[in-house]
Scaffold this motif. Structure first.
Motif, PDB file in Angstrom:
ATOM      1  N   ALA A  78     -18.556  -7.896 -10.509  1.00  0.00           N
ATOM      2  CA  ALA A  78     -19.582  -8.872 -10.153  1.00  0.00           C
ATOM      3  C   ALA A  78     -18.975 -10.239  -9.860  1.00  0.00           C
ATOM      4  O   ALA A  78     -19.351 -10.911  -8.888  1.00  0.00           O
ATOM      5  N   VAL A  79     -18.018 -10.655 -10.695  1.00  0.00           N
ATOM      6  CA  VAL A  79     -17.373 -11.955 -10.493  1.00  0.00           C
ATOM      7  C   VAL A  79     -16.602 -11.968  -9.177  1.00  0.00           C
ATOM      8  O   VAL A  79     -16.710 -12.904  -8.372  1.00  0.00           O
ATOM      9  N   ALA A  80     -15.792 -10.929  -8.943  1.00  0.00           N
ATOM     10  CA  ALA A  80     -15.013 -10.868  -7.710  1.00  0.00           C
ATOM     11  C   ALA A  80     -15.923 -10.794  -6.486  1.00  0.00           C
ATOM     12  O   ALA A  80     -15.674 -11.454  -5.469  1.00  0.00           O
ATOM     13  N   GLY A  81     -16.987  -9.999  -6.577  1.00  0.00           N
ATOM     14  CA  GLY A  81     -17.907  -9.881  -5.445  1.00  0.00           C
ATOM     15  C   GLY A  81     -18.620 -11.181  -5.142  1.00  0.00           C
ATOM     16  O   GLY A  81     -18.754 -11.581  -3.977  1.00  0.00           O
ATOM     17  N   ALA A  82     -19.071 -11.885  -6.194  1.00  0.00           N
ATOM     18  CA  ALA A  82     -19.842 -13.105  -6.002  1.00  0.00           C
ATOM     19  C   ALA A  82     -18.989 -14.274  -5.553  1.00  0.00           C
ATOM     20  O   ALA A  82     -19.356 -15.014  -4.622  1.00  0.00           O
ATOM     21  N   PHE A  83     -17.835 -14.467  -6.209  1.00  0.00           N
ATOM     22  CA  PHE A  83     -17.020 -15.651  -5.948  1.00  0.00           C
ATOM     23  C   PHE A  83     -15.981 -15.426  -4.858  1.00  0.00           C
ATOM     24  O   PHE A  83     -15.883 -16.218  -3.917  1.00  0.00           O
ATOM     25  N   VAL A  84     -15.165 -14.357  -5.014  1.00  0.00           N
ATOM     26  CA  VAL A  84     -14.016 -14.155  -4.131  1.00  0.00           C
ATOM     27  C   VAL A  84     -14.439 -13.642  -2.757  1.00  0.00           C
ATOM     28  O   VAL A  84     -13.833 -13.999  -1.738  1.00  0.00           O
ATOM     29  N   ILE A  85     -15.492 -12.805  -2.717  1.00  0.00           N
ATOM     30  CA  ILE A  85     -15.929 -12.254  -1.428  1.00  0.00           C
ATOM     31  C   ILE A  85     -17.114 -13.041  -0.865  1.00  0.00           C
ATOM     32  O   ILE A  85     -17.003 -13.683   0.179  1.00  0.00           O
ATOM     33  N   ALA A  86     -18.253 -13.035  -1.545  1.00  0.00           N
ATOM     34  CA  ALA A  86     -19.475 -13.591  -0.959  1.00  0.00           C
ATOM     35  C   ALA A  86     -19.410 -15.108  -0.791  1.00  0.00           C
ATOM     36  O   ALA A  86     -19.587 -15.630   0.319  1.00  0.00           O
ATOM     37  N   ALA A  87     -19.174 -15.837  -1.881  1.00  0.00           N
ATOM     38  CA  ALA A  87     -19.213 -17.299  -1.791  1.00  0.00           C
ATOM     39  C   ALA A  87     -18.082 -17.834  -0.919  1.00  0.00           C
ATOM     40  O   ALA A  87     -18.307 -18.668  -0.027  1.00  0.00           O
ATOM     41  N   HIS A  89     -16.153 -16.339   1.452  1.00  0.00           N
ATOM     42  CA  HIS A  89     -16.220 -16.016   2.871  1.00  0.00           C
ATOM     43  C   HIS A  89     -17.495 -16.539   3.523  1.00  0.00           C
ATOM     44  O   HIS A  89     -17.466 -16.945   4.696  1.00  0.00           O
ATOM     45  N   GLY A  90     -18.606 -16.548   2.806  1.00  0.00           N
ATOM     46  CA  GLY A  90     -19.818 -17.122   3.371  1.00  0.00           C
ATOM     47  C   GLY A  90     -19.609 -18.582   3.742  1.00  0.00           C
ATOM     48  O   GLY A  90     -19.949 -19.024   4.857  1.00  0.00           O
ATOM     49  N   LEU A  91     -19.031 -19.350   2.827  1.00  0.00           N
ATOM     50  CA  LEU A  91     -18.779 -20.768   3.093  1.00  0.00           C
ATOM     51  C   LEU A  91     -17.732 -20.953   4.189  1.00  0.00           C
ATOM     52  O   LEU A  91     -17.862 -21.833   5.053  1.00  0.00           O
ATOM     53  N   LEU A  92     -16.686 -20.124   4.170  1.00  0.00           N
ATOM     54  CA  LEU A  92     -15.636 -20.235   5.182  1.00  0.00           C
ATOM     55  C   LEU A  92     -16.168 -19.950   6.576  1.00  0.00           C
ATOM     56  O   LEU A  92     -15.876 -20.691   7.530  1.00  0.00           O
ATOM     57  N   TYR A  93     -16.949 -18.890   6.724  1.00  0.00           N
ATOM     58  CA  TYR A  93     -17.450 -18.529   8.050  1.00  0.00           C
ATOM     59  C   TYR A  93     -18.379 -19.611   8.583  1.00  0.00           C
ATOM     60  O   TYR A  93     -18.330 -19.954   9.774  1.00  0.00           O
ATOM     61  N   VAL A  94     -19.238 -20.157   7.738  1.00  0.00           N
ATOM     62  CA  VAL A  94     -20.118 -21.240   8.196  1.00  0.00           C
ATOM     63  C   VAL A  94     -19.287 -22.479   8.516  1.00  0.00           C
ATOM     64  O   VAL A  94     -19.562 -23.190   9.487  1.00  0.00           O
ATOM     65  N   ALA A 169     -12.888 -22.684  -1.042  1.00  0.00           N
ATOM     66  CA  ALA A 169     -11.645 -22.601  -1.814  1.00  0.00           C
ATOM     67  C   ALA A 169     -11.919 -22.743  -3.308  1.00  0.00           C
ATOM     68  O   ALA A 169     -11.299 -22.068  -4.141  1.00  0.00           O
ATOM     69  N   VAL A 170     -12.873 -23.613  -3.670  1.00  0.00           N
ATOM     70  CA  VAL A 170     -13.266 -23.763  -5.078  1.00  0.00           C
ATOM     71  C   VAL A 170     -13.834 -22.450  -5.608  1.00  0.00           C
ATOM     72  O   VAL A 170     -13.479 -21.999  -6.712  1.00  0.00           O
ATOM     73  N   ALA A 171     -14.720 -21.817  -4.841  1.00  0.00           N
ATOM     74  CA  ALA A 171     -15.326 -20.555  -5.274  1.00  0.00           C
ATOM     75  C   ALA A 171     -14.270 -19.476  -5.461  1.00  0.00           C
ATOM     76  O   ALA A 171     -14.279 -18.750  -6.462  1.00  0.00           O
ATOM     77  N   PHE A 172     -13.358 -19.363  -4.505  1.00  0.00           N
ATOM     78  CA  PHE A 172     -12.291 -18.362  -4.595  1.00  0.00           C
ATOM     79  C   PHE A 172     -11.450 -18.591  -5.844  1.00  0.00           C
ATOM     80  O   PHE A 172     -11.151 -17.660  -6.601  1.00  0.00           O
ATOM     81  N   SER A 173     -11.042 -19.830  -6.063  1.00  0.00           N
ATOM     82  CA  SER A 173     -10.154 -20.154  -7.182  1.00  0.00           C
ATOM     83  C   SER A 173     -10.844 -19.946  -8.521  1.00  0.00           C
ATOM     84  O   SER A 173     -10.247 -19.410  -9.467  1.00  0.00           O
ATOM     85  N   LEU A 174     -12.086 -20.377  -8.625  1.00  0.00           N
ATOM     86  CA  LEU A 174     -12.831 -20.191  -9.868  1.00  0.00           C
ATOM     87  C   LEU A 174     -13.005 -18.713 -10.167  1.00  0.00           C
ATOM     88  O   LEU A 174     -12.840 -18.266 -11.312  1.00  0.00           O
ATOM     89  N   ALA A 195     -15.672  -4.973  -5.186  1.00  0.00           N
ATOM     90  CA  ALA A 195     -15.981  -6.384  -4.937  1.00  0.00           C
ATOM     91  C   ALA A 195     -16.369  -6.602  -3.478  1.00  0.00           C
ATOM     92  O   ALA A 195     -17.307  -7.349  -3.175  1.00  0.00           O
ATOM     93  N   MET A 196     -15.661  -5.937  -2.559  1.00  0.00           N
ATOM     94  CA  MET A 196     -15.989  -6.068  -1.146  1.00  0.00           C
ATOM     95  C   MET A 196     -17.396  -5.548  -0.850  1.00  0.00           C
ATOM     96  O   MET A 196     -18.184  -6.196  -0.151  1.00  0.00           O
ATOM     97  N   VAL A 197     -17.718  -4.374  -1.394  1.00  0.00           N
ATOM     98  CA  VAL A 197     -19.023  -3.776  -1.131  1.00  0.00           C
ATOM     99  C   VAL A 197     -20.143  -4.621  -1.734  1.00  0.00           C
ATOM    100  O   VAL A 197     -21.160  -4.904  -1.083  1.00  0.00           O
ATOM    101  N   SER A 198     -19.970  -5.039  -3.003  1.00  0.00           N
ATOM    102  CA  SER A 198     -21.017  -5.846  -3.642  1.00  0.00           C
ATOM    103  C   SER A 198     -21.119  -7.221  -2.988  1.00  0.00           C
ATOM    104  O   SER A 198     -22.222  -7.753  -2.791  1.00  0.00           O
ATOM    105  N   GLY A 199     -19.960  -7.803  -2.638  1.00  0.00           N
ATOM    106  CA  GLY A 199     -19.991  -9.086  -1.950  1.00  0.00           C
ATOM    107  C   GLY A 199     -20.668  -8.991  -0.597  1.00  0.00           C
ATOM    108  O   GLY A 199     -21.398  -9.907  -0.187  1.00  0.00           O
ATOM    109  N   ALA A 200     -20.449  -7.886   0.113  1.00  0.00           N
ATOM    110  CA  ALA A 200     -21.124  -7.677   1.399  1.00  0.00           C
ATOM    111  C   ALA A 200     -22.634  -7.640   1.215  1.00  0.00           C
ATOM    112  O   ALA A 200     -23.390  -8.218   2.009  1.00  0.00           O
TER     113      ALA A 200
END
Length: 313
Positions: A78-87, A89-94, A169-174, A195-200
């Motif tokens: 859940a942590v990896a999906g929420a922070f490392v993937i979703a938050a 990459h979502g912020l990076l793409y925008v 970067a903050v989300a990824f690092s945290l 993490a990839m699937v849940s983050g997606a």
């Protein structure tokens, strides 16, 4: 074939490092190109839904165990999906709707500095002393130089884009730091696949909330090439190389790949998109790199065999 058996000599480690930096550095350029044809959160979600399914399949073949067990393993997913993937990459793409991929790569290179800082603040066996504070300050100074708020104006789109990339970067690092106490014997490829699937899934929810529609996707040679590259090469292949290198050299040395990525992204933006990185971004990158070297001085010194001399000073 076990990829780790191919990455065992100094020459193969250097080659793998260069390939990883190339794949991840050019991903910023591929994102920039693909955003002309995809809504940002849908773009990231489709990428990681496919990549996650492939990585989980490979994890089943390589390790035999793919299903998390117990609270810590599911919480880690859940942590990896929420922070490392979703938050992240979502912020990076925008962000890349407002800044070039090369500038985004420079800002994201702050992640190792932030990771070391969060570790010192949140983990009991880490400490935050004058050197750590100085390294963090150098990294933040680098981002400020890149954003150049006085020149750009506080309401500029570029400043907004830099802010979003910094937040990513903050989300990824945290997320990376929060994961450390949750590490178990779940194979890291399985953890990353889940993490990839849940983050997606989280990215798809965000896309729906923002009103992004699949009908807005334009399917053509460029959009398919961008998505395929990000999913299979800078997604699946790069993560497999990352896992193998992590076992060989450890996290502190592998963080250095983040400082090769902006160089690759700058060259890729120039060759493929005709974009040149400006002097402020280069100065900011040097400051961020200096901050990382200060923060990770003992780990880097140990790697090159001068740790005792450094600690004596």
């Amino acid at each position: 074939m076990n990829l780790r058996s191919l990455i065992s000599t100094p020459e193969s480690i250097v080659a793998a490092f260069v390939l990883l930096a190339t794949l991840w550095g050019t991903s910023f350029v591929a994102i920039e190109a693909g955003l002309h044809y995809f809504p940002p959160l849908l773009f990231a979600g489709v990428r990681y839904a496919i990549a996650g399914a492939v990585v989980l399949g490979l994890a089943a073949v390589m390790s035999g165990r793919t299903v998390p067990r117990g609270r810590d393993e599911w919480l880690g997913v859940a942590v990896a999906g929420a922070f490392v993937i979703a938050a992240y990459h979502g912020l990076l793409y925008v962000a890349e709707l407002h800044i070039t991929g090369a500038v985004a790569a420079v800002v994201v290179s702050l992640a190792p500095v932030l990771t070391a800082t969060f570790a010192a603040l949140l983990l009991p066996n880490e400490r935050l002393g004058p050197f750590e504070i100085g390294g963090f300050a150098l990294g933040i100074l680098g981002v400020i130089v890149i954003a150049d708020p006085m020149e750009a104006g506080l309401g500029s789109a570029a400043l907004f884009g830099v802010g979003l990339a910094f937040a990513g970067a903050v989300a990824f690092s945290l997320g990376a730091v929060l994961l450390r106490p949750l590490r178990t014997d779940l194979p890291i490829a399985a953890l990353q696949g889940w993490a990839m699937v849940s983050g997606a899934g989280m990215l798809f929810v965000g896309a729906a909330v923002l009103g992004e529609s699949p009908a807005a996707i334009v399917w053509n040679a460029t959009s398919v090439a961008s998505l395929s590259y990000l999913t299979l090469l800078s997604g699946v292949v790069a993560f497999l190389i990352y896992f193998a290198l992590l076992d060989e050299v450890g996290p502190a040395q592998l963080h250095l790949v983040g400082y090769a990525e902006p160089v690759v992204a700058a060259v890729g933006s120039w060759v493929l998109l005709g974009s040149l990185i400006d002097a402020e971004a280069m100065v900011g990158f040097v400051a961020i790199l200096a901050g990382f070297l200060v923060l990770e001085r003992h780990e880097i010194a140990a790697y090159v065999g001068v740790e005792d001399a450094l600690r004596a000073r």
